[in-house]
Scaffold this active site. Structure first.
Site, PDB file in Angstrom:
ATOM      1  N   LYS A  37     -32.895 -42.668 -45.441  1.00 42.27           N
ATOM      2  CA  LYS A  37     -33.484 -42.018 -46.619  1.00 42.27           C
ATOM      3  C   LYS A  37     -34.956 -42.389 -46.786  1.00 42.27           C
ATOM      4  O   LYS A  37     -35.759 -41.575 -47.253  1.00 42.27           O
ATOM      5  CB  LYS A  37     -32.680 -42.387 -47.867  1.00 42.27           C
ATOM      6  CG  LYS A  37     -31.340 -41.660 -47.963  1.00 42.27           C
ATOM      7  CD  LYS A  37     -31.546 -40.170 -48.223  1.00 42.27           C
ATOM      8  CE  LYS A  37     -30.238 -39.419 -48.408  1.00 42.27           C
ATOM      9  NZ  LYS A  37     -30.459 -37.975 -48.642  1.00 42.27           N
ATOM     10  N   ARG A  57     -16.013 -45.087 -53.275  1.00 43.02           N
ATOM     11  CA  ARG A  57     -16.924 -45.643 -54.273  1.00 43.02           C
ATOM     12  C   ARG A  57     -16.165 -46.171 -55.475  1.00 43.02           C
ATOM     13  O   ARG A  57     -14.995 -45.847 -55.697  1.00 43.02           O
ATOM     14  CB  ARG A  57     -17.933 -44.590 -54.702  1.00 43.02           C
ATOM     15  CG  ARG A  57     -19.015 -44.484 -53.684  1.00 43.02           C
ATOM     16  CD  ARG A  57     -20.166 -43.705 -54.209  1.00 43.02           C
ATOM     17  NE  ARG A  57     -20.074 -42.344 -53.728  1.00 43.02           N
ATOM     18  CZ  ARG A  57     -21.139 -41.560 -53.585  1.00 43.02           C
ATOM     19  NH1 ARG A  57     -22.320 -41.990 -53.881  1.00 43.02           N
ATOM     20  NH2 ARG A  57     -20.993 -40.342 -53.146  1.00 43.02           N
ATOM     21  N   THR A  85     -28.974 -36.836 -39.670  1.00 47.93           N
ATOM     22  CA  THR A  85     -29.137 -35.946 -40.825  1.00 47.93           C
ATOM     23  C   THR A  85     -30.436 -36.240 -41.565  1.00 47.93           C
ATOM     24  O   THR A  85     -31.158 -35.325 -41.979  1.00 47.93           O
ATOM     25  CB  THR A  85     -27.946 -36.135 -41.788  1.00 47.93           C
ATOM     26  OG1 THR A  85     -26.755 -35.845 -41.077  1.00 47.93           O
ATOM     27  CG2 THR A  85     -28.048 -35.226 -42.996  1.00 47.93           C
ATOM     28  N   ASN A 132     -35.839 -30.365 -39.633  1.00 47.86           N
ATOM     29  CA  ASN A 132     -35.522 -28.934 -39.501  1.00 47.86           C
ATOM     30  C   ASN A 132     -35.734 -28.186 -40.812  1.00 47.86           C
ATOM     31  O   ASN A 132     -36.242 -27.062 -40.831  1.00 47.86           O
ATOM     32  CB  ASN A 132     -34.062 -28.751 -39.053  1.00 47.86           C
ATOM     33  CG  ASN A 132     -33.886 -29.055 -37.571  1.00 47.86           C
ATOM     34  OD1 ASN A 132     -34.841 -28.958 -36.794  1.00 47.86           O
ATOM     35  ND2 ASN A 132     -32.682 -29.421 -37.179  1.00 47.86           N
ATOM     36  N   ASP A 163     -23.539 -26.182 -45.129  1.00 49.36           N
ATOM     37  CA  ASP A 163     -22.782 -27.440 -45.044  1.00 49.36           C
ATOM     38  C   ASP A 163     -21.968 -27.434 -43.749  1.00 49.36           C
ATOM     39  O   ASP A 163     -21.557 -26.373 -43.279  1.00 49.36           O
ATOM     40  CB  ASP A 163     -21.821 -27.565 -46.235  1.00 49.36           C
ATOM     41  CG  ASP A 163     -21.580 -29.016 -46.633  1.00 49.36           C
ATOM     42  OD1 ASP A 163     -22.002 -29.408 -47.738  1.00 49.36           O
ATOM     43  OD2 ASP A 163     -20.982 -29.768 -45.823  1.00 49.36           O
ATOM     44  N   ASN A 164     -21.756 -28.611 -43.205  1.00 50.23           N
ATOM     45  CA  ASN A 164     -20.910 -28.693 -42.000  1.00 50.23           C
ATOM     46  C   ASN A 164     -19.575 -29.386 -42.321  1.00 50.23           C
ATOM     47  O   ASN A 164     -18.831 -29.720 -41.408  1.00 50.23           O
ATOM     48  CB  ASN A 164     -21.625 -29.444 -40.869  1.00 50.23           C
ATOM     49  CG  ASN A 164     -21.856 -30.901 -41.216  1.00 50.23           C
ATOM     50  OD1 ASN A 164     -21.707 -31.297 -42.373  1.00 50.23           O
ATOM     51  ND2 ASN A 164     -22.219 -31.694 -40.230  1.00 50.23           N
ATOM     52  N   THR A 172     -24.346 -41.742 -59.423  1.00 46.82           N
ATOM     53  CA  THR A 172     -23.993 -40.546 -60.194  1.00 46.82           C
ATOM     54  C   THR A 172     -22.499 -40.281 -60.048  1.00 46.82           C
ATOM     55  O   THR A 172     -21.920 -40.544 -58.988  1.00 46.82           O
ATOM     56  CB  THR A 172     -24.817 -39.349 -59.681  1.00 46.82           C
ATOM     57  OG1 THR A 172     -26.201 -39.645 -59.893  1.00 46.82           O
ATOM     58  CG2 THR A 172     -24.474 -38.064 -60.411  1.00 46.82           C
ATOM     59  N   TYR A 223     -28.180 -45.535 -43.826  1.00 47.84           N
ATOM     60  CA  TYR A 223     -28.467 -44.718 -45.011  1.00 47.84           C
ATOM     61  C   TYR A 223     -29.797 -45.126 -45.646  1.00 47.84           C
ATOM     62  O   TYR A 223     -30.667 -44.276 -45.876  1.00 47.84           O
ATOM     63  CB  TYR A 223     -27.328 -44.877 -46.012  1.00 47.84           C
ATOM     64  CG  TYR A 223     -27.430 -43.945 -47.198  1.00 47.84           C
ATOM     65  CD1 TYR A 223     -27.190 -42.576 -47.054  1.00 47.84           C
ATOM     66  CD2 TYR A 223     -27.763 -44.426 -48.458  1.00 47.84           C
ATOM     67  CE1 TYR A 223     -27.271 -41.718 -48.145  1.00 47.84           C
ATOM     68  CE2 TYR A 223     -27.840 -43.577 -49.553  1.00 47.84           C
ATOM     69  CZ  TYR A 223     -27.597 -42.221 -49.397  1.00 47.84           C
ATOM     70  OH  TYR A 223     -27.674 -41.382 -50.478  1.00 47.84           O
TER      71      TYR A 223
HETATM   72  N1  UDP Z   1     -16.880 -51.588 -55.805  1.00 45.32           N
HETATM   73  C1  UDP Z   1     -15.762 -52.253 -56.292  1.00 45.32           C
HETATM   74  N2  UDP Z   1     -14.533 -51.758 -55.996  1.00 45.32           N
HETATM   75  C2  UDP Z   1     -14.340 -50.625 -55.269  1.00 45.32           C
HETATM   76  C3  UDP Z   1     -15.479 -49.937 -54.784  1.00 45.32           C
HETATM   77  C4  UDP Z   1     -16.731 -50.461 -55.070  1.00 45.32           C
HETATM   78  O1  UDP Z   1     -15.872 -53.282 -56.983  1.00 45.32           O
HETATM   79  O2  UDP Z   1     -13.165 -50.249 -55.043  1.00 45.32           O
HETATM   80  C5  UDP Z   1     -18.210 -52.150 -56.116  1.00 45.32           C
HETATM   81  C6  UDP Z   1     -19.188 -52.206 -54.948  1.00 45.32           C
HETATM   82  O3  UDP Z   1     -19.033 -53.389 -54.215  1.00 45.32           O
HETATM   83  C7  UDP Z   1     -20.517 -52.149 -55.695  1.00 45.32           C
HETATM   84  C8  UDP Z   1     -20.219 -51.282 -56.909  1.00 45.32           C
HETATM   85  O4  UDP Z   1     -18.807 -51.292 -57.071  1.00 45.32           O
HETATM   86  O5  UDP Z   1     -20.874 -53.439 -56.140  1.00 45.32           O
HETATM   87  C9  UDP Z   1     -20.685 -49.857 -56.753  1.00 45.32           C
HETATM   88  O6  UDP Z   1     -20.232 -49.426 -55.517  1.00 45.32           O
HETATM   89  P1  UDP Z   1     -20.248 -47.923 -55.058  1.00 45.32           P
HETATM   90  O7  UDP Z   1     -19.562 -47.862 -53.730  1.00 45.32           O
HETATM   91  O8  UDP Z   1     -19.735 -47.036 -56.129  1.00 45.32           O
HETATM   92  O9  UDP Z   1     -21.777 -47.508 -54.889  1.00 45.32           O
HETATM   93  P2  UDP Z   1     -23.108 -48.302 -54.485  1.00 45.32           P
HETATM   94  O10 UDP Z   1     -23.793 -48.526 -55.770  1.00 45.32           O
HETATM   95  O11 UDP Z   1     -22.769 -49.596 -53.799  1.00 45.32           O
HETATM   96  O12 UDP Z   1     -23.808 -47.366 -53.591  1.00 45.32           O
END
Ligand code: UDP
Length: 311
Positions: free
Chosen positions: A149, A186, A92, A99, A31-32, A175, A145
């Site tokens: 991916k 998130r 990455t 790599n 990990d970095n 998750t 992303y």
């Molecule tokens: N979201 C939200 N409030 C927050 C952060 C995220 O309502 O403070 C919403 C975001 O817009 C998305 C959902 O929750 O509709 C899930 O977002 P998350 O960033 O967890 O992951 P994603 O599924 O988008 O990769």
């Protein structure tokens, strides 16, 4: 076995490494610390079968001795990283994966790539099966992303076809669990931190967009079954219980025993409207399904955030 886990300092990498150590394997974490935590590595190091290399996978990895598997969990994965770490993510997912594939080839190791439900973008098919090719905006803010991916999958499949490398891919859906980054932006870490402080819980838009949240121990079990199985095609791993984000916020507030209210705030660009994995392939091929109920998983996660609150 001797198993390399790039991304071991991260949320999923930590839990995966921990489980492998519990099973008696030797684990080499890499990990970095772009988004990973030193505390996770510190805790893994308590086990003498764990060794750590602090390195960016964008640089070729040199390892002495045999390698049986490489389980690649390395990549910033939160939507806020898609902007702040956009170039890192693209390197990455391309040079980094290249790599690791080269290392797997040289060592005769199995290579498993952590891919993502983001391969489906803002999906027009619902729930999403692995055969769905997705609806990704290649020039949007999530593209580093999503497209990164997707490229990682193409590269992994190419190494399988061209060199006969043993490869596996999992498409990971939302998750959660203990050791998520507190500031990762998130939904669940935000909601939990806000609820524990009795602050308004920030729901994006009207909160009617949906997600399906999987507890991390279920995910780890699915990853290991995939690694030990023989399916070269990508496999969806997640929980297929779909809820609105508004409902997730309400549940966090209730389970945390919080006095928080909901605050509606603007929604990010290209935020997927709905997401739910079709788990038929995982069920049929791996005999796997998620087992941890959301009520239990949310409670465990909230308890962890509460216990590890910064003072
Ligand atoms: N979201 C939200 N409030 C927050 C952060 C995220 O309502 O403070 C919403 C975001 O817009 C998305 C959902 O929750 O509709 C899930 O977002 P998350 O960033 O967890 O992951 P994603 O599924 O988008 O990769």
């Amino acid at each position: 076995m001797r198993i390399v886990v790039p991304g071991a300092a991260g949320f999923i990498g930590f839990h995966l490494s921990h489980r492998l150590l519990d099973e008696g394997h030797d684990v080499v974490g890499v990990d970095n610390y772009t988004t990973g935590s030193a505390r996770n590595i510190h805790d893994l190091t308590a086990n003498p079968r764990f060794t750590f290399i602090e390195q960016d996978i964008v640089e070729p990895l040199r390892l002495n001795g045999p390698v049986d598997m490489i389980l690649n969990m390395a990549c910033p994965a939160s939507p806020i990283d898609f902007e702040t770490k956009a170039v890192d993510i693209m390197r990455t997912c391309s040079v980094g994966v290249f790599n690791l594939l080269e290392l797997a080839r040289a060592a005769g190791a199995l290579f498993l790539q952590a891919s993502t439900s983001e391969c489906y973008g803002d999906p027009l098919e619902h729930p999403q099966r692995e055969t769905y090719r997705g609806n990704v905006n290649p020039i949007g803010p999530r593209a580093p992303y999503d497209e990164g991916k997707r490229f990682g999958e193409a590269l992994t499949m190419t190494y399988h076809r061209k060199y006969g490398l043993r490869t596996r891919m999992v498409r990971i859906f939302n998750t959660y669990g203990p050791r998520m980054r507190r500031d990762d932006g998130r939904a669940l870490p935000n909601f939990i931190c806000q609820a524990l402080k009795n602050e308004p819980v920030t729901v994006h838009g009207d909160g009617n967009q949906t997600r399906s949240f999987c507890y991390v121990s279920d995910l780890v079990e699915g990853i290991l079954r995939t690694a030990h199985g023989n399916c070269v095609e990508p496999i969806n791993l997640g929980n297929d219980e779909e809820i609105t984000i508004r409902q997730a916020a309400d549940e966090v507030i209730r389970i945390a025993g919080s006095r928080s209210t909901i605050r509606l705030v603007p929604r990010p660009v290209d935020d997927p409207e709905k997401r739910r994995p079709d788990l038929t392939r995982a069920r049929e091929i791996l005999g796997w399904r998620p087992t941890v109920a959301r009520e239990t998983g949310f409670a465990e996660t909230i308890a962890w955030f509460r216990a590890s609150q910064p003072s």
